[in-house]
Design a protein around this motif. Structure first.
Motif, PDB file in Angstrom:
ATOM      1  N   MET A  82     -34.835  21.610  41.053  1.00 45.58           N
ATOM      2  CA  MET A  82     -35.548  21.393  42.311  1.00 45.58           C
ATOM      3  C   MET A  82     -37.069  21.546  42.145  1.00 45.58           C
ATOM      4  O   MET A  82     -37.844  20.823  42.750  1.00 45.58           O
ATOM      5  CB  MET A  82     -35.035  22.425  43.317  1.00 45.58           C
ATOM      6  CG  MET A  82     -35.108  22.005  44.741  1.00 45.58           C
ATOM      7  SD  MET A  82     -34.083  23.067  45.769  1.00 45.58           S
ATOM      8  CE  MET A  82     -35.145  24.427  46.092  1.00 45.58           C
TER       9      MET A  82
ATOM     10  N   PHE B 209     -38.353  23.717  52.062  1.00 49.94           N
ATOM     11  CA  PHE B 209     -38.793  23.353  50.712  1.00 49.94           C
ATOM     12  C   PHE B 209     -39.650  22.082  50.762  1.00 49.94           C
ATOM     13  O   PHE B 209     -40.679  21.977  50.088  1.00 49.94           O
ATOM     14  CB  PHE B 209     -37.569  23.145  49.804  1.00 49.94           C
ATOM     15  CG  PHE B 209     -37.911  22.678  48.414  1.00 49.94           C
ATOM     16  CD1 PHE B 209     -38.396  23.566  47.459  1.00 49.94           C
ATOM     17  CD2 PHE B 209     -37.742  21.341  48.047  1.00 49.94           C
ATOM     18  CE1 PHE B 209     -38.706  23.130  46.171  1.00 49.94           C
ATOM     19  CE2 PHE B 209     -38.051  20.904  46.764  1.00 49.94           C
ATOM     20  CZ  PHE B 209     -38.533  21.804  45.828  1.00 49.94           C
TER      21      PHE B 209
ATOM     22  N   THR C 241     -34.142  21.713  51.227  1.00 55.18           N
ATOM     23  CA  THR C 241     -34.184  22.019  52.668  1.00 55.18           C
ATOM     24  C   THR C 241     -35.487  21.487  53.263  1.00 55.18           C
ATOM     25  O   THR C 241     -36.400  21.104  52.524  1.00 55.18           O
ATOM     26  CB  THR C 241     -34.152  23.542  52.902  1.00 55.18           C
ATOM     27  OG1 THR C 241     -35.316  24.110  52.255  1.00 55.18           O
ATOM     28  CG2 THR C 241     -32.891  24.191  52.354  1.00 55.18           C
TER      29      THR C 241
ATOM     30  N   THR D 136     -30.755  24.129  41.763  1.00 55.17           N
ATOM     31  CA  THR D 136     -31.937  24.924  42.128  1.00 55.17           C
ATOM     32  C   THR D 136     -32.919  24.961  40.958  1.00 55.17           C
ATOM     33  O   THR D 136     -34.123  25.042  41.150  1.00 55.17           O
ATOM     34  CB  THR D 136     -31.536  26.367  42.503  1.00 55.17           C
ATOM     35  OG1 THR D 136     -30.626  26.856  41.526  1.00 55.17           O
ATOM     36  CG2 THR D 136     -30.879  26.412  43.860  1.00 55.17           C
ATOM     37  N   THR D 137     -32.389  24.842  39.742  1.00 57.41           N
ATOM     38  CA  THR D 137     -33.256  24.882  38.550  1.00 57.41           C
ATOM     39  C   THR D 137     -34.067  23.603  38.391  1.00 57.41           C
ATOM     40  O   THR D 137     -35.166  23.624  37.829  1.00 57.41           O
ATOM     41  CB  THR D 137     -32.412  25.106  37.276  1.00 57.41           C
ATOM     42  OG1 THR D 137     -31.316  24.184  37.293  1.00 57.41           O
ATOM     43  CG2 THR D 137     -31.897  26.510  37.191  1.00 57.41           C
TER      44      THR D 137
ATOM     45  N   PRO E 170     -29.523  21.582  47.155  1.00 56.39           N
ATOM     46  CA  PRO E 170     -30.332  22.778  47.445  1.00 56.39           C
ATOM     47  C   PRO E 170     -31.601  22.509  48.260  1.00 56.39           C
ATOM     48  O   PRO E 170     -32.296  23.435  48.668  1.00 56.39           O
ATOM     49  CB  PRO E 170     -30.710  23.276  46.046  1.00 56.39           C
ATOM     50  CG  PRO E 170     -30.767  22.048  45.210  1.00 56.39           C
ATOM     51  CD  PRO E 170     -29.786  21.061  45.802  1.00 56.39           C
TER      52      PRO E 170
END
Length: 213
Positions: A154, A186, A183, A151-152, A181
């Motif tokens: 992304m 996103f 989607t 997530t960091t 992570p």
């Protein structure tokens, strides 16, 4: 002649690199065109791998073994394809974004894409925006694939897409993204063209984005 190609597809699916190399040579010796060996042998076998992988009937280790077998055939075929003027389906640049050192997912996508007839330029892991941009300028691809497993990291995808716009290369390529992570939401937010939840779906999505049947 069709028998040798059928056997070739089977040996590739089984991950038999030696058998794939032998049958590729045999098919060429029997007078089959390099494009036939590619499409009706190697790509057909790798397509079956993709179908089974998508259906959770085989897993990552089997895909990696099949991809290794595909490589054995491609090493023999590549010069022959070049000689006969066979063009790849499309060209794709792929890499894991800056700050992210994961590569299994990215490698799987690269293998699946290669198995579907795409030319792949793999930039590796921890790839900064500048390197993607330079690769676009040098190689004129139709597609960029970016992977982020954290997530960091992304957020780096968003930064990269902005950098592509600033560098004037964004309109020349379709951007396909993926990773644990990532989607669809996103994807829409950052302005990428497409998202794939797994390696097998990446081929379908790439073809859809490029309008390839």
């Amino acid at each position: 002649m069709a028998e040798v190609l059928e056997q070739l597809a089977k040996e590739l699916f089984a991950g038999n690199a030696k058998g794939v190399a032998e049958l590729t040579n045999k098919a060429l010796a029997e007078g089959l065109k390099p494009s036939e060996v590619l499409n009706d042998g190697l790509i057909k076998g790798m397509g079956e791998v993709g179908v089974k992988f998508k259906a959770n009937e085989i897993y990552v280790p089997e895909v990696l073994i099949a991809a290794r077998a595909m490589k054995a055939g491609m090493e023999i075929l590549k010069p022959k394809l070049a000689e006969s003027g066979v063009e790849p389906v499309a060209k794709m640049i792929i890499g894991t974004v800056k700050g992210d050192l994961h590569d299994i997912g990215k490698n799987l996508v690269a293998m699946m894409m290669e198995g579907a007839g795409f030319e792949i330029i793999d930039l590796g892991i921890d790839v900064p925006a500048e390197k993607f941009i330079q690769a676009v300028k040098d190689n004129q691809p139709q597609l960029i694939g970016m992977s982020a497993l954290l997530t960091t990291t992304m957020v780096q995808i968003k930064e990269n897409i902005k950098a592509f716009q600033d560098a004037g290369v964004r309109n020349n390529v379709k951007v396909l993204i993926g990773g644990a992570p990532v989607t669809q939401k996103f994807t829409d937010e950052v302005g990428a063209d497409g998202y794939s939840p797994d390696a097998a779906s990446a081929v379908d999505k790439a073809k859809e984005l490029l309008g390839i049947a």
